[in-house]
Design a protein around this motif. Structure first.
Motif, PDB file in Angstrom:
ATOM      1  N   GLU A   1       0.841  -1.210   0.000  1.00 44.98           N
ATOM      2  CA  GLU A   1       0.000   0.000   0.000  1.00 44.98           C
ATOM      3  C   GLU A   1       0.871   1.252   0.000  1.00 44.98           C
ATOM      4  O   GLU A   1       0.579   2.230  -0.708  1.00 44.98           O
ATOM      5  CB  GLU A   1      -0.896   0.019   1.241  1.00 44.98           C
ATOM      6  CG  GLU A   1      -2.036  -0.977   1.228  1.00 44.98           C
ATOM      7  CD  GLU A   1      -2.936  -0.797   2.446  1.00 44.98           C
ATOM      8  OE1 GLU A   1      -2.744   0.191   3.194  1.00 44.98           O
ATOM      9  OE2 GLU A   1      -3.828  -1.637   2.662  1.00 44.98           O
TER      10      GLU A   1
ATOM     11  N   CYS B   1       2.265   1.901  -3.370  1.00 46.31           N
ATOM     12  CA  CYS B   1       1.234   2.504  -4.220  1.00 46.31           C
ATOM     13  C   CYS B   1       1.104   3.998  -3.935  1.00 46.31           C
ATOM     14  O   CYS B   1       0.989   4.820  -4.853  1.00 46.31           O
ATOM     15  CB  CYS B   1      -0.112   1.815  -4.003  1.00 46.31           C
ATOM     16  SG  CYS B   1      -0.214   0.138  -4.643  1.00 46.31           S
ATOM     17  N   LYS B   2       1.137   4.343  -2.655  1.00 45.26           N
ATOM     18  CA  LYS B   2       1.063   5.751  -2.258  1.00 45.26           C
ATOM     19  C   LYS B   2       2.292   6.513  -2.760  1.00 45.26           C
ATOM     20  O   LYS B   2       2.198   7.644  -3.255  1.00 45.26           O
ATOM     21  CB  LYS B   2       0.967   5.846  -0.735  1.00 45.26           C
ATOM     22  CG  LYS B   2       0.800   7.264  -0.189  1.00 45.26           C
ATOM     23  CD  LYS B   2      -0.571   7.831  -0.481  1.00 45.26           C
ATOM     24  CE  LYS B   2      -0.807   9.142   0.237  1.00 45.26           C
ATOM     25  NZ  LYS B   2      -2.110   9.751  -0.107  1.00 45.26           N
ATOM     26  N   GLU B   3       3.451   5.898  -2.651  1.00 46.38           N
ATOM     27  CA  GLU B   3       4.695   6.522  -3.131  1.00 46.38           C
ATOM     28  C   GLU B   3       4.621   6.832  -4.615  1.00 46.38           C
ATOM     29  O   GLU B   3       4.976   7.939  -5.053  1.00 46.38           O
ATOM     30  CB  GLU B   3       5.877   5.572  -2.866  1.00 46.38           C
ATOM     31  CG  GLU B   3       7.187   6.014  -3.491  1.00 46.38           C
ATOM     32  CD  GLU B   3       8.224   4.911  -3.535  1.00 46.38           C
ATOM     33  OE1 GLU B   3       9.142   5.010  -4.370  1.00 46.38           O
ATOM     34  OE2 GLU B   3       8.125   3.944  -2.742  1.00 46.38           O
ATOM     35  N   TYR B   4       4.158   5.873  -5.423  1.00 48.22           N
ATOM     36  CA  TYR B   4       4.124   6.087  -6.868  1.00 48.22           C
ATOM     37  C   TYR B   4       3.112   7.149  -7.261  1.00 48.22           C
ATOM     38  O   TYR B   4       3.272   7.818  -8.280  1.00 48.22           O
ATOM     39  CB  TYR B   4       3.867   4.762  -7.597  1.00 48.22           C
ATOM     40  CG  TYR B   4       5.159   4.092  -8.014  1.00 48.22           C
ATOM     41  CD1 TYR B   4       5.607   4.155  -9.338  1.00 48.22           C
ATOM     42  CD2 TYR B   4       5.969   3.454  -7.083  1.00 48.22           C
ATOM     43  CE1 TYR B   4       6.797   3.579  -9.725  1.00 48.22           C
ATOM     44  CE2 TYR B   4       7.164   2.861  -7.448  1.00 48.22           C
ATOM     45  CZ  TYR B   4       7.581   2.930  -8.775  1.00 48.22           C
ATOM     46  OH  TYR B   4       8.775   2.368  -9.143  1.00 48.22           O
ATOM     47  N   TYR B   5       2.065   7.312  -6.448  1.00 44.24           N
ATOM     48  CA  TYR B   5       1.143   8.411  -6.698  1.00 44.24           C
ATOM     49  C   TYR B   5       1.795   9.748  -6.341  1.00 44.24           C
ATOM     50  O   TYR B   5       1.753  10.703  -7.129  1.00 44.24           O
ATOM     51  CB  TYR B   5      -0.158   8.235  -5.908  1.00 44.24           C
ATOM     52  CG  TYR B   5      -1.049   9.455  -6.000  1.00 44.24           C
ATOM     53  CD1 TYR B   5      -1.753   9.734  -7.174  1.00 44.24           C
ATOM     54  CD2 TYR B   5      -1.141  10.364  -4.946  1.00 44.24           C
ATOM     55  CE1 TYR B   5      -2.540  10.877  -7.286  1.00 44.24           C
ATOM     56  CE2 TYR B   5      -1.924  11.506  -5.044  1.00 44.24           C
ATOM     57  CZ  TYR B   5      -2.616  11.753  -6.216  1.00 44.24           C
ATOM     58  OH  TYR B   5      -3.386  12.898  -6.321  1.00 44.24           O
ATOM     59  N   GLU B   6       2.395   9.825  -5.157  1.00 41.79           N
ATOM     60  CA  GLU B   6       2.966  11.082  -4.667  1.00 41.79           C
ATOM     61  C   GLU B   6       4.182  11.514  -5.483  1.00 41.79           C
ATOM     62  O   GLU B   6       4.358  12.692  -5.779  1.00 41.79           O
ATOM     63  CB  GLU B   6       3.355  10.939  -3.192  1.00 41.79           C
ATOM     64  CG  GLU B   6       2.184  10.708  -2.251  1.00 41.79           C
ATOM     65  CD  GLU B   6       1.354  11.948  -2.017  1.00 41.79           C
ATOM     66  OE1 GLU B   6       1.751  13.032  -2.482  1.00 41.79           O
ATOM     67  OE2 GLU B   6       0.288  11.840  -1.368  1.00 41.79           O
TER      68      GLU B   6
ATOM     69  N   THR C   1      -3.322   5.403  -8.191  1.00 36.90           N
ATOM     70  CA  THR C   1      -3.412   4.121  -7.492  1.00 36.90           C
ATOM     71  C   THR C   1      -4.502   4.143  -6.420  1.00 36.90           C
ATOM     72  O   THR C   1      -4.838   5.193  -5.874  1.00 36.90           O
ATOM     73  CB  THR C   1      -2.080   3.754  -6.810  1.00 36.90           C
ATOM     74  OG1 THR C   1      -1.826   4.684  -5.735  1.00 36.90           O
ATOM     75  CG2 THR C   1      -0.921   3.785  -7.789  1.00 36.90           C
TER      76      THR C   1
ATOM     77  N   SER D   1      -5.721   1.179  -3.167  1.00 35.01           N
ATOM     78  CA  SER D   1      -5.513  -0.124  -2.534  1.00 35.01           C
ATOM     79  C   SER D   1      -6.804  -0.572  -1.860  1.00 35.01           C
ATOM     80  O   SER D   1      -7.424   0.196  -1.116  1.00 35.01           O
ATOM     81  CB  SER D   1      -4.384  -0.060  -1.498  1.00 35.01           C
ATOM     82  OG  SER D   1      -3.146   0.211  -2.115  1.00 35.01           O
TER      83      SER D   1
ATOM     84  N   ASP E   1      -5.906   8.399  -5.532  1.00 36.76           N
ATOM     85  CA  ASP E   1      -4.880   9.279  -4.985  1.00 36.76           C
ATOM     86  C   ASP E   1      -3.971   8.556  -3.996  1.00 36.76           C
ATOM     87  O   ASP E   1      -3.444   9.150  -3.066  1.00 36.76           O
ATOM     88  CB  ASP E   1      -5.537  10.485  -4.303  1.00 36.76           C
ATOM     89  CG  ASP E   1      -6.491  10.083  -3.185  1.00 36.76           C
ATOM     90  OD1 ASP E   1      -6.681   8.862  -2.960  1.00 36.76           O
ATOM     91  OD2 ASP E   1      -7.050  10.980  -2.533  1.00 36.76           O
ATOM     92  N   GLY E   2      -3.808   7.241  -4.217  1.00 34.45           N
ATOM     93  CA  GLY E   2      -2.958   6.459  -3.332  1.00 34.45           C
ATOM     94  C   GLY E   2      -3.644   5.974  -2.079  1.00 34.45           C
ATOM     95  O   GLY E   2      -3.016   5.340  -1.239  1.00 34.45           O
TER      96      GLY E   2
END
Length: 296
Positions: free
Chosen positions: A142, A145-150, A156, A158, A219-220
């Protein structure tokens, strides 16, 4: 939109493929095992080339239904569990970043990230405290996923799926009950029977996914996927036996299984706000599970 389902031959992936196809959506399956469903792309289990896969499929939405799905096995083989449930997700996201940067990514996480929640129903904002390597690895994914959005703007979301069940699932509590019922008049299960789970029928999981793809915010964030109803293990087991038409005695050992939570009930306020409502109660779902089991 074109939808790419990674893990399309698994329990949830196959149900999602069928539901999306029957709804008229453009969907491509992909997995490490062959499939009769078409279109389908096979990829290597040991060294998957997600970049080539994404380039070939040209998806607008990528849905990850892959991964290891055994809490007990995550204690005996934590690195293997980490590879499938965390490292592979980073590889998928990198492939999307490079080859389909505008695509949405739907990641199947798990309610296992909550462990034993401090409050009930448990909301997405509640503290996470996994009880198993499996839960930790889902939580790490998770965060990726948040990192790739930010960091990279990859869209992303989850999904913290609670206790999914349905025909075709040859593991977990209902399959365990079925097999024990075939062998003995008395069934022994873990716990006291008063532990609770938030059961969601697999077709409702697919319905929730489609709702989130259409209306959710990528948004992650992490989102609970459940029905918001706590059912005791004792009641669920009794309901299955009734649907099977079997008269059995259920006994509970009182012992806890490593990594299992005591009580789960989801706060599904966000999912409900998007218009999601379940089509199946626990009892209705178990009727379909029992019919499938009789066929076995």
């Amino acid at each position: 939109m074109k939808h790419l389902i990674l893990g399309s031959t698994g329990f949830i992936g196959a149900a999602l493929f069928r539901t999306m196809r029957s709804s008229g959506l453009d969907v491509v399956g992909a997995d490490v095992r062959d499939s009769t469903e078409m279109p389908f792309i096979r990829f290597d289990a040991l060294s998957p080339d997600f970049e080539s896969l994404v380039r070939e499929a040209k998806p607008d939405v990528v849905i990850n239904c892959t991964g290891a799905a055994s809490v007990p096995d995550s204690f005996t083989a934590p690195l293997y569990d980490y590879t499938l449930n965390t490292a592979r997700i980073a590889e998928m996201l990198e492939a999307i970043r490079l080859c389909a940067p505008t695509a949405k990514f739907v990641h199947f996480s798990s309610a296992a990230v909550y462990g034993n929640p401090d409050v009930s129903p448990v909301a997405e904002t509640c503290r996470v405290k996994p009880l198993s390597p499996y839960g930790w690895h889902k939580y790490h994914a998770e965060n990726i996923c948040k990192e790739y959005y930010e960091m990279f703007g990859v869209k992303t979301i989850s999904l913290r799926v609670f206790s999914a069940f349905g025909p075709g699932l040859k593991k977990q509590i209902f399959w365990d009950i079925y097999n024990k019922a075939l062998k003995s008049k008395t069934l022994e299960l873990f716990g006291t029977g008063y532990e609770t789970r938030d059961f969601i029928y697999v077709d409702d999981v697919a319905k929730a996914v489609m709702c989130l793809i259409e209306k959710g915010c990528f948004d992650g964030r992490a989102v609970n996927v459940a029905n918001g109803i706590a059912s005791t293990i004792r009641c669920a087991a009794t309901s299955l036996l009734s649907s099977l038409g079997l008269q059995k005695t259920i006994e509970f050992s009182g012992s806890e299984r490593l990594g299992d939570p005591l009580n789960w009930q989801a706060d599904i306020q966000y999912l409900s706000s998007l218009g999601y409502t379940p089509d199946f109660t626990l009892e209705q779902g178990l009727e379909k599970v029992a019919a499938w089991m009789h066929e076995q």
